[in-house]
Motif scaffolding. Sequence first.
Motif, PDB file in Angstrom:
ATOM      1  N   MET A   1       0.810  -1.220   0.000  1.00 29.75           N
ATOM      2  CA  MET A   1       0.000   0.000   0.000  1.00 29.75           C
ATOM      3  C   MET A   1       0.845   1.272   0.000  1.00 29.75           C
ATOM      4  N   GLY A   2       1.559   1.530  -1.110  1.00 33.54           N
ATOM      5  CA  GLY A   2       2.226   2.815  -1.278  1.00 33.54           C
ATOM      6  C   GLY A   2       1.202   3.895  -1.590  1.00 33.54           C
ATOM      7  N   ASP A   3       1.556   5.123  -1.291  1.00 31.90           N
ATOM      8  CA  ASP A   3       0.663   6.258  -1.592  1.00 31.90           C
ATOM      9  C   ASP A   3       1.345   7.203  -2.569  1.00 31.90           C
ATOM     10  N   ILE A   4       0.633   7.538  -3.626  1.00 30.12           N
ATOM     11  CA  ILE A   4       1.157   8.563  -4.530  1.00 30.12           C
ATOM     12  C   ILE A   4       0.768   9.910  -3.933  1.00 30.12           C
ATOM     13  N   VAL A   5       1.723  10.583  -3.337  1.00 29.92           N
ATOM     14  CA  VAL A   5       1.415  11.805  -2.596  1.00 29.92           C
ATOM     15  C   VAL A   5       1.746  13.064  -3.389  1.00 29.92           C
ATOM     16  N   LEU A   6       2.397  12.888  -4.519  1.00 25.86           N
ATOM     17  CA  LEU A   6       2.787  14.052  -5.334  1.00 25.86           C
ATOM     18  C   LEU A   6       2.905  13.635  -6.794  1.00 25.86           C
ATOM     19  N   SER A   7       2.381  14.465  -7.705  1.00 25.42           N
ATOM     20  CA  SER A   7       2.542  14.198  -9.133  1.00 25.42           C
ATOM     21  C   SER A   7       2.743  15.508  -9.877  1.00 25.42           C
ATOM     22  N   VAL A   8       3.821  15.544 -10.628  1.00 25.85           N
ATOM     23  CA  VAL A   8       4.104  16.720 -11.450  1.00 25.85           C
ATOM     24  C   VAL A   8       4.611  16.245 -12.811  1.00 25.85           C
ATOM     25  N   ALA A   9       4.638  17.166 -13.767  1.00 23.85           N
ATOM     26  CA  ALA A   9       5.247  16.879 -15.066  1.00 23.85           C
ATOM     27  C   ALA A   9       5.816  18.184 -15.591  1.00 23.85           C
ATOM     28  N   ALA A  10       6.930  18.058 -16.304  1.00 18.74           N
ATOM     29  CA  ALA A  10       7.586  19.271 -16.806  1.00 18.74           C
ATOM     30  C   ALA A  10       8.524  18.943 -17.958  1.00 18.74           C
ATOM     31  N   SER A  11       8.820  19.953 -18.727  1.00 16.98           N
ATOM     32  CA  SER A  11       9.792  19.864 -19.821  1.00 16.98           C
ATOM     33  C   SER A  11      11.197  19.650 -19.250  1.00 16.98           C
ATOM     34  N   HIS A  12      12.081  19.163 -20.112  1.00 17.40           N
ATOM     35  CA  HIS A  12      13.471  18.983 -19.664  1.00 17.40           C
ATOM     36  C   HIS A  12      14.472  19.485 -20.709  1.00 17.40           C
ATOM     37  N   ALA A  13      14.096  20.493 -21.481  1.00 13.74           N
ATOM     38  CA  ALA A  13      14.983  20.997 -22.541  1.00 13.74           C
ATOM     39  C   ALA A  13      16.381  21.254 -21.988  1.00 13.74           C
ATOM     40  N   PRO A  14      17.413  20.747 -22.686  1.00 15.37           N
ATOM     41  CA  PRO A  14      18.789  20.909 -22.199  1.00 15.37           C
ATOM     42  C   PRO A  14      19.178  22.381 -22.028  1.00 15.37           C
ATOM     43  N   GLY A  15      18.615  23.236 -22.877  1.00 14.68           N
ATOM     44  CA  GLY A  15      18.926  24.662 -22.777  1.00 14.68           C
ATOM     45  C   GLY A  15      18.544  25.275 -21.441  1.00 14.68           C
ATOM     46  N   LEU A  16      17.644  24.629 -20.705  1.00 16.41           N
ATOM     47  CA  LEU A  16      17.262  25.157 -19.385  1.00 16.41           C
ATOM     48  C   LEU A  16      18.467  25.248 -18.460  1.00 16.41           C
ATOM     49  N   ALA A  17      19.469  24.417 -18.711  1.00 15.87           N
ATOM     50  CA  ALA A  17      20.741  24.579 -17.998  1.00 15.87           C
ATOM     51  C   ALA A  17      21.736  25.315 -18.892  1.00 15.87           C
ATOM     52  N   GLY A  18      22.029  24.715 -20.055  1.00 16.59           N
ATOM     53  CA  GLY A  18      23.124  25.185 -20.890  1.00 16.59           C
ATOM     54  C   GLY A  18      22.922  26.571 -21.475  1.00 16.59           C
ATOM     55  N   LEU A  19      21.686  26.999 -21.694  1.00 17.02           N
ATOM     56  CA  LEU A  19      21.429  28.286 -22.342  1.00 17.02           C
ATOM     57  C   LEU A  19      20.669  29.243 -21.436  1.00 17.02           C
ATOM     58  N   TYR A  20      20.559  28.877 -20.174  1.00 16.47           N
ATOM     59  CA  TYR A  20      19.784  29.677 -19.227  1.00 16.47           C
ATOM     60  C   TYR A  20      20.359  31.092 -19.087  1.00 16.47           C
ATOM     61  N   SER A  21      21.674  31.180 -18.950  1.00 14.55           N
ATOM     62  CA  SER A  21      22.262  32.491 -18.636  1.00 14.55           C
ATOM     63  C   SER A  21      22.013  33.510 -19.744  1.00 14.55           C
ATOM     64  N   GLY A  22      21.858  33.048 -20.985  1.00 17.00           N
ATOM     65  CA  GLY A  22      21.623  33.988 -22.080  1.00 17.00           C
ATOM     66  C   GLY A  22      20.157  34.273 -22.351  1.00 17.00           C
ATOM     67  N   ALA A  23      19.262  33.676 -21.555  1.00 16.76           N
ATOM     68  CA  ALA A  23      17.826  33.834 -21.812  1.00 16.76           C
ATOM     69  C   ALA A  23      17.327  35.185 -21.287  1.00 16.76           C
ATOM     70  N   PRO A  24      16.227  35.689 -21.869  1.00 22.24           N
ATOM     71  CA  PRO A  24      15.638  36.935 -21.372  1.00 22.24           C
ATOM     72  C   PRO A  24      15.211  36.797 -19.909  1.00 22.24           C
ATOM     73  N   GLU A  25      15.149  37.923 -19.226  1.00 23.11           N
ATOM     74  CA  GLU A  25      14.823  37.908 -17.792  1.00 23.11           C
ATOM     75  C   GLU A  25      13.456  37.302 -17.518  1.00 23.11           C
ATOM     76  N   ASP A  26      12.472  37.608 -18.344  1.00 16.71           N
ATOM     77  CA  ASP A  26      11.130  37.071 -18.063  1.00 16.71           C
ATOM     78  C   ASP A  26      11.096  35.555 -18.261  1.00 16.71           C
ATOM     79  N   THR A  27      11.887  35.063 -19.206  1.00 11.82           N
ATOM     80  CA  THR A  27      11.994  33.608 -19.382  1.00 11.82           C
ATOM     81  C   THR A  27      12.629  32.975 -18.150  1.00 11.82           C
ATOM     82  N   LYS A  28      13.728  33.562 -17.712  1.00 18.42           N
ATOM     83  CA  LYS A  28      14.395  33.033 -16.511  1.00 18.42           C
ATOM     84  C   LYS A  28      13.449  33.011 -15.315  1.00 18.42           C
ATOM     85  N   ALA A  29      12.688  34.092 -15.164  1.00 18.24           N
ATOM     86  CA  ALA A  29      11.771  34.179 -14.020  1.00 18.24           C
ATOM     87  C   ALA A  29      10.718  33.072 -14.090  1.00 18.24           C
TER      88      ALA A  29
END
Lengths: 283, 283, 107, 107
Positions: A1-29
């Motif tokens: 009897m495990g309980d699923i207590v949390l469920s999320v889903a999200a993108s994993h584009a590599p640029g979220l790390a590698g290209l983050y610093s060059g992204a516009p401020e609103d994108t970063k936010a």
Amino acid sequence: MGDIVLSVAASHAPGLAGLYSGAPEDTKAEVDKMYGTMGAEIVAADLDVLILVGNDHLANSRVLEYPDFLVGMAAEHMGPYEWFKPWLNCRDYTLQGRPEVAEALISGMARRGVLFVGRRENLRYDDNLSIPTVLCDFDANDVPVVPILMNCNVPPVPDQRQCYAVGEALGDVIRNDLPNGMRVGLFGSGGLSHEPGGKRYFFIDQDFDHWFMDMLEAGDHHKLLNEATPERMEESGAGGTAELFAWFVVLGAIGNRPCSRLGYTAYDNFKCGVGAVRWEMGS
Amino acid sequence: MGDIVLSVAASHAPGLAGLYSGAPEDTKAEVDKMYGTMGAEIVAADLDVLILVGNDHLANSRVLEYPDFLVGMAAEHMGPYEWFKPWLNCRDYTLQGRPEVAEALISGMARRGVLFVGRRENLRYDDNLSIPTVLCDFDANDVPVVPILMNCNVPPVPDQRQCYAVGEALGDVIRNDLPNGMRVGLFGSGGLSHEPGGKRYFFIDQDFDHWFMDMLEAGDHHKLLNEATPERMEESGAGGTAELFAWFVVLGAIGNRPCSRLGYTAYDNFKCGVGAVRWEMGS
Amino acid sequence: MAFEQIDKTLVTHDLVQDLKWDAELRAQFEADQVSVLDRYPLKPEERTAIDTGDFRKLYDMGLHPYLGGQLARLMYGNAAGPDATRAVNRLIASLTGEERPDDRTTA
Amino acid sequence: MAFEQIDKTLVTHDLVQDLKWDAELRAQFEADQVSVLDRYPLKPEERTAIDTGDFRKLYDMGLHPYLGGQLARLMYGNAAGPDATRAVNRLIASLTGEERPDDRTTA
Ligand SMILES: [Fe+3]
Ligand SMILES: [Fe+3]
């Protein structure tokens, strides 16, 4: 009897790390908000295991011997895999694995007629596990993980209905085969619209992305299963958008739950619509 | 537009080679008749390729990464694999492969939603390919072969219906994707009742074997699909009798055709009911 | 033995397959079984069961019977004829708890 | 590019995966592409397409686009930023037949 207590889903584009610093401020936010929220909720959920389902990206098996689902059974998951490091440009990490949970999933799914292939060695992780890890700080917070890497783009690809059915079986395994009181989180990793390696490599189909997340928020799984077909995904980005089938595994496991989006951004250099959702799992 | 011009199925008990010399005369005569008939008909059919479907017997993949169907893509198939030699005690052989047919099967099945894993290297062959080869003289007669090794006993096992459906797709690939006029033979390799490695290792369920071949001769696939379940197979020999699912792949590929048995024998030291059938493929 | 009882994650499966696939390892196993077994992360009761030829225990733990049959041949003889028949009889004797002559070939 | 067009049996897939998985082979490929390609049983037009960076031809032959993107990075640069952007632009230019500056990031 495990309980699923949390469920999320999200993108994993590599640029979220590698290209983050060059992204516009609103994108970063927007990125900070989405992944920060998920990270905080995952820590607050005090999970015994986070099961992360995401595209294998042809990293762990040859095209000719490509399984539908590959479970990482290692006691520790280390990443990113060497060749992906320059492209991801994120920190190295070591996560705790849960071999005994991985084993229970493999055995439980087999009893339910679903083949989950397993490997004891550390798998090769690219953005699928690395981006959630470094943006949600799994490593710093000792979040124990079992990764399930899946086939999203090697024919024959398990489609939305098959992935939903796999998710139903997975939910059944979690609820019936895992130890009593085990706190389980689910993370669907991948999407939204993108076409890696294709003619439309920089294309982001914002209309599709909003349509898809609207459907999740509306909670009409019947319509979702009818309309979010491989063909529809391919229109919105061949070979990339279908990573959303990982989200269908989560959907199948939890059934119909209230869903809300945590954010969305479409920055061309990420080459991918970036969004995240959270389902309410009750108490 | 390939044509399936020949279809047979037969047991492949290793004792048919290794323990043949010690068998009673009437057993030997029955074996000679069955495999001699098949061998002569295969040669007479002037095949461009013989597709042989049989249990992999855990010879080519680890239990944790065990595919449902594995296609031998090599230009030559050599056997038996070294470790099986003393146990089989048969001659070494080299068969012509048909890499281009193997590729067409893999691609065609993928388009039809079925995963056929492929390997270019020579596979490890035990009795699955070796017994038909040496008893029907594939090597001496230059019969070109594409082996499809399948999962008959690692959970989750594809059941009789799934194997029949795989066979339907395979038949469609042969008829529509292979070159015009290509003469194709099918060989279902495995069964009948046996329980290798089990408590009832020497058990042969003759009633089951006759019931099963009677059903084939009666040609009622509906009844066969309803009654020849994994549970029924397990009763008649756990983990061995289910090799008959290879025969369901052939059945699915050819549909309902007149079928007749070529012989049957139950000699305890073979640890397996040994029988063979042939379907009439018309002209 | 219900096939549902197979535990796909049992380490003995890897041992048996490595022994089939690696002639050098097999030679070491024949010369010094202990040193080979020491390399595998077997559970204590799994290891004891192999050491004592207790197939019943291994099957209860989820050993695949097909690989169980092959382990018996690796331990007691792999050649067609009396050699493999002895291996089969020792396997059956362990599974059933019955005494069984090494050359018996009927149920 | 319809994903149905992927030819799972194309040898270039093995080349790209070996290059990702084997740092030594990758170093050899960077130093002497020809000597690495010579080891793979590529079809003549497949080989020519790699030699000339003709991704359109490779995709028409059934190259998996995900591995096509990785092959472009292996040939033109794998680091996040201008390096990989250049690789992406050269890939798109080959696929579409359009001239494309190395730093372009919009459709
Ligand atoms: Fe991805
Ligand atoms: Fe067999």
